[in-house]
Structure formats: structure tokens, C-alpha cells
Design an enzyme around this catalytic site. Structure first.
Site, PDB file in Angstrom:
ATOM      1  N   ASN A  82      92.201  26.925 -30.353  1.00  0.00           N
ATOM      2  CA  ASN A  82      91.754  27.160 -31.722  1.00  0.00           C
ATOM      3  C   ASN A  82      92.927  27.324 -32.695  1.00  0.00           C
ATOM      4  O   ASN A  82      93.959  27.891 -32.346  1.00  0.00           O
ATOM      5  CB  ASN A  82      90.879  28.417 -31.783  1.00  0.00           C
ATOM      6  CG  ASN A  82      89.523  28.215 -31.133  1.00  0.00           C
ATOM      7  OD1 ASN A  82      89.013  27.109 -31.108  1.00  0.00           O
ATOM      8  ND2 ASN A  82      88.961  29.279 -30.605  1.00  0.00           N
ATOM      9  N   HIS A  83      92.744  26.840 -33.898  1.00  0.00           N
ATOM     10  CA  HIS A  83      93.694  27.012 -34.997  1.00  0.00           C
ATOM     11  C   HIS A  83      92.964  27.671 -36.167  1.00  0.00           C
ATOM     12  O   HIS A  83      91.733  27.731 -36.212  1.00  0.00           O
ATOM     13  CB  HIS A  83      94.253  25.657 -35.447  1.00  0.00           C
ATOM     14  CG  HIS A  83      95.186  25.039 -34.457  1.00  0.00           C
ATOM     15  ND1 HIS A  83      96.533  24.890 -34.687  1.00  0.00           N
ATOM     16  CD2 HIS A  83      94.963  24.532 -33.218  1.00  0.00           C
ATOM     17  CE1 HIS A  83      97.109  24.311 -33.649  1.00  0.00           C
ATOM     18  NE2 HIS A  83      96.172  24.080 -32.745  1.00  0.00           N
ATOM     19  N   LEU A  84      93.735  28.153 -37.114  1.00  0.00           N
ATOM     20  CA  LEU A  84      93.148  28.715 -38.333  1.00  0.00           C
ATOM     21  C   LEU A  84      92.416  27.618 -39.100  1.00  0.00           C
ATOM     22  O   LEU A  84      92.934  26.512 -39.271  1.00  0.00           O
ATOM     23  CB  LEU A  84      94.242  29.322 -39.210  1.00  0.00           C
ATOM     24  CG  LEU A  84      95.050  30.469 -38.586  1.00  0.00           C
ATOM     25  CD1 LEU A  84      96.230  30.807 -39.491  1.00  0.00           C
ATOM     26  CD2 LEU A  84      94.173  31.688 -38.372  1.00  0.00           C
ATOM     27  N   ALA A  90      96.376  24.964 -41.059  1.00  0.00           N
ATOM     28  CA  ALA A  90      95.973  25.263 -39.687  1.00  0.00           C
ATOM     29  C   ALA A  90      97.164  25.298 -38.739  1.00  0.00           C
ATOM     30  O   ALA A  90      97.019  25.598 -37.561  1.00  0.00           O
ATOM     31  CB  ALA A  90      94.969  24.209 -39.207  1.00  0.00           C
TER      32      ALA A  90
END
Length: 216
Positions: A82-84, A90
Site C-alpha cells: 500500500n501507498h498513500l 503516493a
């Protein structure tokens, strides 16, 4: 002939591409139930390699129940991928340290929690399970399916993103099967019921209910 022990690594004589999975997985964040098997075209070592982005700092776990059937090429994508998504970028600046090390101070990467596969679940060839998904007992995941959301018990799903194609049984039957929780029975009782477990669901439930009534 005795029933094969769950501690057996390769339960099929002379065939080392199918294993009882709990005996080959070493990652502390992966838990596998008894008699769950993995069949791979190349090597059973590929299973753990195909659990992607499972890092200790994310703290998430992959939990798989008993008597599951997992085909070659199945992948689990964990929360480390997961990334921002709501930030300006991101990009994971902090991962690279140096002057970027504080970029995530007082922030956390998004997580969807543990990935949980129930009991008696069949996951087909090259299916992909995304982070935080729960797959219910008795479900069937079609080949090449990409599972992005929870799967109900005894549902058949397929596609990208995976959708419920149909339930395996009627709702009342599913409720009775879940109530039986046969995968939790003592091995001797499972062995006694094995011919019924591989047959008609009505006959199995009738025998199970008759036994319950006789014990009441």
C-alpha cells in the site's frame, strides 16, 4: 491403512510438488491450518515467495484455515504494497532514509488488516488475493480471479475484480454446514464421515443431524 498425518510434508508418495503447507511455511506472520495443501508446477517453495509485500513493520498476517486447496501461482498481496492515496504524492520517501527519513513522521501507511482464508476453501490457478480480504469457509475462488473484497461462505467467485457467480448451496444448507464446522471435528470422526463429505450434501447433513439427535 492409517490416515496421513498432518505433519507430513509431502503426502503423495513420490510427488514433491504437493505439500501440506503448514510444514513448509516459515514466515512468522503466516499461519496455516492442518491438511491445507499447496500444489505447484515447479516447487512448493513458491508459495511463500508468492506472499508479496509481507513486512514485519506492517504487522499484518496471512491466516489460512484447515483443509484448504491452493493451486499453483496463487498470490497474496499484503499491506506492505500500500501507498498513500490521499496525500499529494503516493511516493514512499521515508523508505529511502537520509534526509527523507522523517517524511512519514506522525503518519502511517494505509492498512486493511489481516488477510484471512477460512476452512475448506479452494483457490484456483493464478488467483490473486488483495490485502485485508476475508474468504469465508467453503468458498471457491476461480482461476485468475482478483479478489478485492470479502467472499461469503460457500460462494463461488470469479473475474477481475472477483464477483459472486453463485452460492454453492441454499442459504439454509450453508447455515447447517457452518454450524457443523466439520473441519474442527476429531480426525477419527472426519475419517468416519469422509465418504459423506465427498458426496451429496443432503445425505451428509441428514447423517450429522441424526447423530446429534442420538446424542441429545
Amino acid at each position: 491403512m492409517a490416515v496421513v498425518a498432518p505433519s507430513t510434508v509431502f503426502p503423495l508418495a513420490g510427488y514433491e510438488r504437493l505439500c501440506f503447507l503448514k510444514n513448509v511455511v516459515t514466515h512468522p506472520q503466516i499461519t496455516i491450518g492442518d491438511y491445507t495443501y499447496y500444489d505447484d508446477f515447479e516447487s512448493v517453495g513458491n508459495f511463500q515467495k508468492n506472499v508479496r509485500y509481507l513486512f514485519d513493520f506492517t504487522g499484518d498476517r496471512l491466516i489460512i484455515g484447515k483443509f484448504c486447496m491452493i493451486a499453483s501461482g496463487v498470490e497474496f498481496i499484503m499491506n506492505g504494497a500500500n501507498h498513500l492515496t490521499t496525500a499529494v504524492s503516493a511516493y514512499p520517501f521515508a523508505v529511502f532514509g537520509g534526509d527523507w527519513a522523517t517524511a512519514m513522521q506522525d503518519k502511517t501507511y494505509p492498512t486493511k488488516g489481516d488477510t484471512v482464508v477460512g476452512n475448506d476453501v479452494w483457490i484456483g490457478y493464478r488467483a490473486t488475493i488483495l490485502p485485508g480480504v476475508t474468504i469465508g469457509d467453503g468458498a471457491i475462488i476461480g482461476s485468475y480471479a482478483v479478489v478485492t473484497r470479502n467472499v461469503p461462505a460457500y460462494a463461488i467467485v470469479g473475474g477481475n475484480p472477483a464477483q459472486v457467480i453463485r452460492p454453492r448451496f441454499e442459504e439454509a444448507t450453508i447455515s447447517q454446514l457452518l454450524s457443523s464446522a466439520w473441519w474442527e471435528w476429531p480426525l477419527e470422526k472426519i475419517t468416519h464421515y469422509a465418504p459423506l463429505l465427498t458426496g451429496d450434501v443432503t445425505a451428509f447433513l441428514a447423517a450429522y443431524q441424526a447423530e446429534k439427535s442420538s446424542e441429545a
